[in-house]
Design an enzyme around this catalytic site. Sequence first.
Site, PDB file in Angstrom:
ATOM      1  N   TYR A  71     -11.386   0.000   0.184  1.00  0.00           N
ATOM      2  CA  TYR A  71     -11.098   0.337   1.718  1.00  0.00           C
ATOM      3  C   TYR A  71      -9.651   1.217   1.875  1.00  0.00           C
ATOM      4  O   TYR A  71      -9.235   1.623   2.927  1.00  0.00           O
ATOM      5  CB  TYR A  71     -11.281  -0.772   2.742  1.00  0.00           C
ATOM      6  CG  TYR A  71     -10.249  -1.311   3.110  1.00  0.00           C
ATOM      7  CD1 TYR A  71     -10.001  -2.638   2.424  1.00  0.00           C
ATOM      8  CD2 TYR A  71      -9.590  -1.111   4.287  1.00  0.00           C
ATOM      9  CE1 TYR A  71      -8.654  -3.362   2.876  1.00  0.00           C
ATOM     10  CE2 TYR A  71      -8.389  -2.088   4.642  1.00  0.00           C
ATOM     11  CZ  TYR A  71      -7.980  -3.056   3.915  1.00  0.00           C
ATOM     12  OH  TYR A  71      -7.027  -3.745   4.140  1.00  0.00           O
ATOM     13  N   ARG A  72      -8.657   0.747   0.778  1.00  0.00           N
ATOM     14  CA  ARG A  72      -7.422   1.215   1.231  1.00  0.00           C
ATOM     15  C   ARG A  72      -6.746   0.864  -0.146  1.00  0.00           C
ATOM     16  O   ARG A  72      -7.092  -0.090  -0.858  1.00  0.00           O
ATOM     17  CB  ARG A  72      -6.756   0.020   2.265  1.00  0.00           C
ATOM     18  CG  ARG A  72      -5.439   0.499   2.776  1.00  0.00           C
ATOM     19  CD  ARG A  72      -5.272  -0.664   3.887  1.00  0.00           C
ATOM     20  NE  ARG A  72      -4.021  -0.698   4.664  1.00  0.00           N
ATOM     21  CZ  ARG A  72      -3.494  -1.503   5.532  1.00  0.00           C
ATOM     22  NH1 ARG A  72      -4.080  -2.470   5.412  1.00  0.00           N
ATOM     23  NH2 ARG A  72      -2.307  -1.564   5.822  1.00  0.00           N
ATOM     24  N   HIS A 107       4.091  -6.786  -4.415  1.00  0.00           N
ATOM     25  CA  HIS A 107       2.621  -6.724  -4.896  1.00  0.00           C
ATOM     26  C   HIS A 107       1.867  -5.416  -4.354  1.00  0.00           C
ATOM     27  O   HIS A 107       2.196  -4.897  -3.506  1.00  0.00           O
ATOM     28  CB  HIS A 107       1.873  -8.110  -4.193  1.00  0.00           C
ATOM     29  CG  HIS A 107       2.230  -8.047  -2.642  1.00  0.00           C
ATOM     30  ND1 HIS A 107       3.226  -8.701  -1.766  1.00  0.00           N
ATOM     31  CD2 HIS A 107       1.296  -7.304  -1.552  1.00  0.00           C
ATOM     32  CE1 HIS A 107       2.868  -8.660  -0.609  1.00  0.00           C
ATOM     33  NE2 HIS A 107       2.097  -7.427  -0.473  1.00  0.00           N
ATOM     34  N   ASP A 145      -0.230  -9.254   9.344  1.00  0.00           N
ATOM     35  CA  ASP A 145       0.800 -10.087   8.715  1.00  0.00           C
ATOM     36  C   ASP A 145       1.579  -9.663   7.412  1.00  0.00           C
ATOM     37  O   ASP A 145       0.862  -9.155   6.709  1.00  0.00           O
ATOM     38  CB  ASP A 145      -0.006 -11.547   7.947  1.00  0.00           C
ATOM     39  CG  ASP A 145       0.887 -12.684   8.287  1.00  0.00           C
ATOM     40  OD1 ASP A 145       0.128 -13.792   7.804  1.00  0.00           O
ATOM     41  OD2 ASP A 145       1.717 -12.825   8.738  1.00  0.00           O
ATOM     42  N   TYR A 198       0.859  -1.227   0.016  1.00  0.00           N
ATOM     43  CA  TYR A 198       0.135   0.023   0.040  1.00  0.00           C
ATOM     44  C   TYR A 198       0.892   1.225  -0.051  1.00  0.00           C
ATOM     45  O   TYR A 198       0.414   2.264   0.522  1.00  0.00           O
ATOM     46  CB  TYR A 198      -0.716  -0.166   1.210  1.00  0.00           C
ATOM     47  CG  TYR A 198      -2.021  -0.947   1.039  1.00  0.00           C
ATOM     48  CD1 TYR A 198      -2.157  -2.142   2.085  1.00  0.00           C
ATOM     49  CD2 TYR A 198      -3.038  -1.077   0.293  1.00  0.00           C
ATOM     50  CE1 TYR A 198      -3.291  -2.876   2.089  1.00  0.00           C
ATOM     51  CE2 TYR A 198      -4.044  -1.747   0.108  1.00  0.00           C
ATOM     52  CZ  TYR A 198      -4.005  -2.761   1.103  1.00  0.00           C
ATOM     53  OH  TYR A 198      -5.243  -3.847   1.085  1.00  0.00           O
TER      54      TYR A 198
END
Lengths: 538, 144
Positions: free
Chosen positions: A482-483, A396, A149, A90
């Site tokens: 949501y993110r 990723h 995690d 993110y």
Amino acid sequence: MLPPGVTASKFADAIKQFQGIVGKDWVFTSDEDVALYKDAYSPFWGEKDEILVSAAVAPDTAEEVSRVVRVANTLKIPIYPISTGKNLGYGGSAPNLSGSVVLDLKRMNRVIEVDDKRHFAIVEPGVSYFDLYRYIQERGLKVWIDVPDPGWGSVIGNAMDHGVGYGFGAFRDHFYSHCGMEVVLPSGEIVRTGMGALPNSKTWGEYHYGVGPYVDGLFGQSNFGVVTKMGFHLLPAPESYLTGTVIVPRRSDIVPLVEGGNQLEHAGVIGMPEYGSPLGGFGGASDAELRSLMAKPGGPSVAELEQHAEKTNRGFFSLNLQFYGGQKVVRAQWEYAKEVFADIRGVKFNEGDFIKFPAMQEQLDKAHKVAIGVPNLSIFMIGARSALNPSPTDGHLWFSPLIPKTGEAILEAQEVFMKAFRDMNMPSLVSPFSVPATWMFRAFVFIMGFPVYRTNIEQNKKTREMFKHLIQVAADHGWGEYRTPPAFQQQVTDAYSWNNHALRRFHETLKDAVDPNGIISAGRYGIWPKQMRGQRKA
Amino acid sequence: MRNRREFLQIGLASSALPILAGERSEASFYDSVNRLRIREVVVEMSSPLARAFRAEAVELGLEAHGIHDDITDLWYHKLDRQWKSAPATLAGITLPSSLFCLEMLARDYGMCVQFRALHDKAEPGPMVSWIIAPRLRNQSDPIA
């Protein structure tokens, strides 16, 4: 490089003042040092649009943060606060605005308080999940933390990006379970929220709201201030842990399966429900015959898939239930759960692990550690090269749309997203067995992980195009993310356009009021300072 | 008995495969080895290459930490405490994923990867040999 709109002499002046506040050792300007703040999973690695940092400053206290922010405000230096910068997938430690100065809060790593009778903790932003876990273990405190995690991230940083974990109920929504903040505003003023606004408060870590408007939400996924302390509610350490799996034979059984899961979770009977499919998951179809079936032109029919599930004596979908509490309680809850699902024709139940705490080492070694509040780094093992993973990626991106908590929504999302991949002529990350993640306890996130590479610019470009396409497809179906990583935050927030982007306009009004110079995290989640709004692009 | 220089030469460059483009040459690696006092190594126990390195390290009196890709225990029980009080140079032969984790964590303690070499054809998968050491503050810091 220089921050945008900042002259070399002004930047040098800022750096000198930062050094005067935090010490020369804690201001980083060399190419080698600032390179460490690149997003390790950047989808623009090696391209001209890759976000880079001009410098980094690492204060040790809220007072130093305040002084640094005042200097930044005076000289109009854009800054980007990070906690430990481990929000990989993110955006990591990189800002939205290239050239920003990173405000690295990792030195602020004090655990202020943990109370295991009232079950809360108050920490600084540099405290990682490992740090808080160690603090609790070393003192024998009877509380659990809820961990994501991997466990190397910041407890505050994760919550501030609406991060999530794996444990019981509301605790795994990390922002939801926070309680009170201390924030350095863009003016440099330090404010405390909730009960913290009362001097000598005795309940800062217990009661969220204080009195009057509840402002904490304004500081999550935003750029209205720098959080320097935060409280969190913690789970009382349970006596035991039990798992049990429910397996259903037909694809349509996902509907009653989710209904039962919702009933149990929302009533507080179970922890995080884990949906799965014995037929496959992220890795695709789980056996050669099934892979061959999936490769048929036009794909297999539902009947063919169900026949395969029956032939191989596996179900179509499964639901792993997790129970926490007294031994007698968890066993009774599992019996009750079986009653909830008993009406599903052909349903099967498997009892799983039972742990009475303290766990034995072999139990810990076998357990899904994050489900029992133990931070770890084992998630990185799944990326290693293997027969199933012959071309490991360099990272990723997470595409994270929220869908309703129903079986019907899962089936619809599968169809919609499989079509979206077909339309873009890309290998699908979704299959008829794909299930959502259940990190937040009142919505599903139909998450997909897109690969990024440091040496394959063309693939990264295709990934970005596919990601953007999915954002639009999801929005068209009423599913918002949501993110999301900084590269897509503009497009994602643009999708939240109800009433002519009324929410964004409200955010911008607040931004102009509290940060008129636009120094903090410009562009974060689509909130740009006034002087940069004309450059806003998805 | 081998000396340290020979030991590291064998362990960290025993594959015939090229060092990554842009990374330091073997000659500068040995300069680094002499300068950085390595006392501990980390090895991936599923790798014959790494296990042989470990055996040599133990014989030389170095502390050798064996892992199975997951660095959690090594991090939590050893390095986190050690690096908080006194960041110390570390060398190893591991899977790339393990080095990635160590590299990300090391950065928080003022350390970075000073040497890396990929052994692409190693069994059971590509291995990487590396040295992590405290960063030298840049002598040519543009803004001193």
